[in-house]
Design a protein around this motif. Structure first.
Motif, mmCIF file in Angstrom:
data_model
loop_
_atom_site.group_PDB
_atom_site.id
_atom_site.type_symbol
_atom_site.label_atom_id
_atom_site.label_comp_id
_atom_site.label_asym_id
_atom_site.label_seq_id
_atom_site.Cartn_x
_atom_site.Cartn_y
_atom_site.Cartn_z
ATOM 1 N N UNK A 271 0.846 -1.194 0.000
ATOM 2 C CA UNK A 271 0.000 0.000 0.000
ATOM 3 C C UNK A 271 0.881 1.243 0.000
ATOM 4 N N UNK A 272 0.638 2.138 -0.952
ATOM 5 C CA UNK A 272 1.251 3.466 -0.962
ATOM 6 C C UNK A 272 0.111 4.473 -1.051
ATOM 7 N N UNK A 273 -0.045 5.261 0.017
ATOM 8 C CA UNK A 273 -1.154 6.211 0.104
ATOM 9 C C UNK A 273 -0.593 7.589 0.437
ATOM 10 N N UNK A 274 -0.631 8.495 -0.539
ATOM 11 C CA UNK A 274 -0.181 9.873 -0.369
ATOM 12 C C UNK A 274 -1.343 10.829 -0.641
ATOM 13 N N UNK A 275 -2.521 10.463 -0.185
ATOM 14 C CA UNK A 275 -3.734 11.228 -0.453
ATOM 15 C C UNK A 275 -3.647 12.653 0.099
ATOM 16 N N UNK A 276 -4.183 13.592 -0.689
ATOM 17 C CA UNK A 276 -4.355 14.977 -0.250
ATOM 18 C C UNK A 276 -3.057 15.620 0.233
ATOM 19 N N UNK A 277 -1.989 15.359 -0.506
ATOM 20 C CA UNK A 277 -0.712 16.046 -0.276
ATOM 21 C C UNK A 277 -0.557 17.067 -1.403
ATOM 22 N N UNK A 278 -1.012 18.293 -1.217
ATOM 23 C CA UNK A 278 -1.122 19.251 -2.325
ATOM 24 C C UNK A 278 0.206 19.703 -2.898
ATOM 25 N N UNK A 279 1.316 19.515 -2.166
ATOM 26 C CA UNK A 279 2.627 19.952 -2.665
ATOM 27 C C UNK A 279 3.414 18.841 -3.339
ATOM 28 N N UNK A 280 2.879 17.640 -3.349
ATOM 29 C CA UNK A 280 3.612 16.494 -3.901
ATOM 30 C C UNK A 280 3.841 16.682 -5.399
#
Length: 413
Positions: A94-103
């Motif tokens: 699982x890779x979850x980077x949800x709602x990271x606006x600067x990514x």
């Protein structure tokens, strides 16, 4: 909580670290790190879940060779690791980077052959998903919702076990990847104006969910599978036709289809639970309901200014509980509505042409809410059912008086 840069130094046996919150705002900022972030994290970590992780990257001294879950949501993180020599994730499921606006970039997944879930919704600065994602043959969920600056997607997705694909709200993406999955249960292309329908539209399994969008859709897709929900919006379809094999949809939603003029006669056989029609200004009528229809409990029709009336056979919708006709051209309701013994809610917001309410509406035994807000042409109301708990006549400028039997509403809480 203020953590020092060396807070996790020496914790060589730590395998599970989780800072979890349902909100990515104030609550997630309660954990503070030094300006330079953490010096390190234990290399033995198998599960790292840190909502609102407050740094721009993970520590340089963190080698995630054992990492199975990496979940960082609602964080100002720009890259998981800085520099050119970034570690390759080998074991994550699982890779979850949800709602990271600067990514701006995701980790190298070229060796992540065990990856099952990739979640990147709301990553608004992300412009590319690497092509090697297409080779992740164990991938079950791919969520790229609301990555509004994404310019390209992999040309195909090779996973045969892919179940959930969400690539919605991409104004700059015109093509959907080829999806070879045999297990597809969800395909969401809402607000992604694809130039042509992908073949995967016809591969969504029975009981699945399909959402389509785009003015290049001129005909109703020849879907023969019964789906839990089917949403079709912002297209150039003038009439809705069904395929030879009649599909059934738990929920059918037609939204902002500005050229839609007619619906098929067998519409009521296609919808099992909910029918939503919004923003079809040319739609003038609904098909007749020739036989009793069981299961259809909710009808919502809004912003359809040409719709003046409902079928007189509406009493055949024997399971109907909610009728919402807000912002339509409805002038009256059929008297047969009195036979809908399960009807609980009637919403007629801003039906400016509505002249009257049927005098037999008091026979509805379960009606609890009658909303007439903004119905400026209605002059009077008949006797209302004693079951009523809510009556809204705000903005009914022509209404001269309320029926005498509504006095009890003043004392209800």
């Amino acid at each position: 909580m203020h953590l020092e840069a060396n807070a996790f130094e020496g914790m060589d046996s730590l395998t599970f670290l989780k800072f979890h919150t349902f909100h990515y705002g104030i609550e997630s900022k309660k954990i503070q790190l030094p300006y330079g972030g953490l010096d390190s994290l234990p290399d033995g970590l198998r599960w790292l879940h840190w909502d609102g992780y407050p740094s721009k990257s993970l520590p340089a001294k963190f080698y995630p060779q054992h990492l199975f879950h990496l979940i960082i949501r609602g964080s100002p993180i720009k890259k998981c690791w800085e520099g050119f020599d970034q570690p390759k994730l080998v074991n994550p499921a699982v890779l979850d980077l949800s709602n990271c606006p600067n990514l701006t970039a995701i980790p190298d997944l070229s060796c992540s052959l065990k990856l099952e879930e990739l979640h990147l919704p709301g990553c608004k600065r992300l412009v590319e998903v690497p092509s090697h994602v297409q080779y992740l043959d164990r991938l079950i969920t791919l969520d790229l919702s609301n990555c509004v600056n994404l310019k390209s997607l992999p040309s195909k997705l090779n996973s045969k076990v892919l179940k959930h694909v969400r690539i919605n709200n991409y104004p700059k993406v015109k093509h959907c990847p080829d999806i070879n999955s045999e297990e597809l249960m969800e395909l969401n292309l809402d607000a992604t104006p694809v130039r042509e329908l992908p073949s995967a539209v016809y591969n969504v399994k029975e009981g699945g969910s399909l959402r389509l969008f785009g003015e290049n859709i001129t005909d109703f897709p020849a879907i023969s599978t019964s789906l839990r929900e089917f949403h079709l919006s912002h297209n150039a379809m003038k009439e809705m036709t069904s395929s030879e094999v009649l599909p059934k949809f738990g929920s059918l939603k037609l939204g902002d289809n500005s050229q839609l003029k007619s619906l098929p006669n067998n519409l009521w056989d296609m919808v099992m639970s909910k029918l939503h029609i919004r923003g079809s200004p040319l739609l003038e009528s609904l098909p007749d309901i020739s036989e009793p229809v069981k299961g259809l409990s909710r009808i919502r029709i809004s912003n359809c200014g040409s719709l003046k009336s409902l079928p007189s056979s509406i009493n055949n919708l024997v399971s109907l509980q909610e009728l919402d006709l807000g912002n339509t051209g409805i002038e009256s309701l059929p008297s047969s509505i009195q036979e809908l013994g399960l009807l609980e809610w009637i919403y007629l917001n801003n039906c400016k042409s509505l002249q009257s309410i049927p005098i037999n509406i008091h026979k509805l035994p379960k009606l609890v809410s009658l909303i007439l807000k903004g119905c400026g042409s209605i002059l009077s109301l008949p006797e209302l059912p004693s079951s009523l708990f809510e009556l809204d006549v705000g903005g009914c400028k022509s209404l001269q008086a309320l029926p005498s039997n509504t006095v009890w509403l003043m004392n209800r809480k």
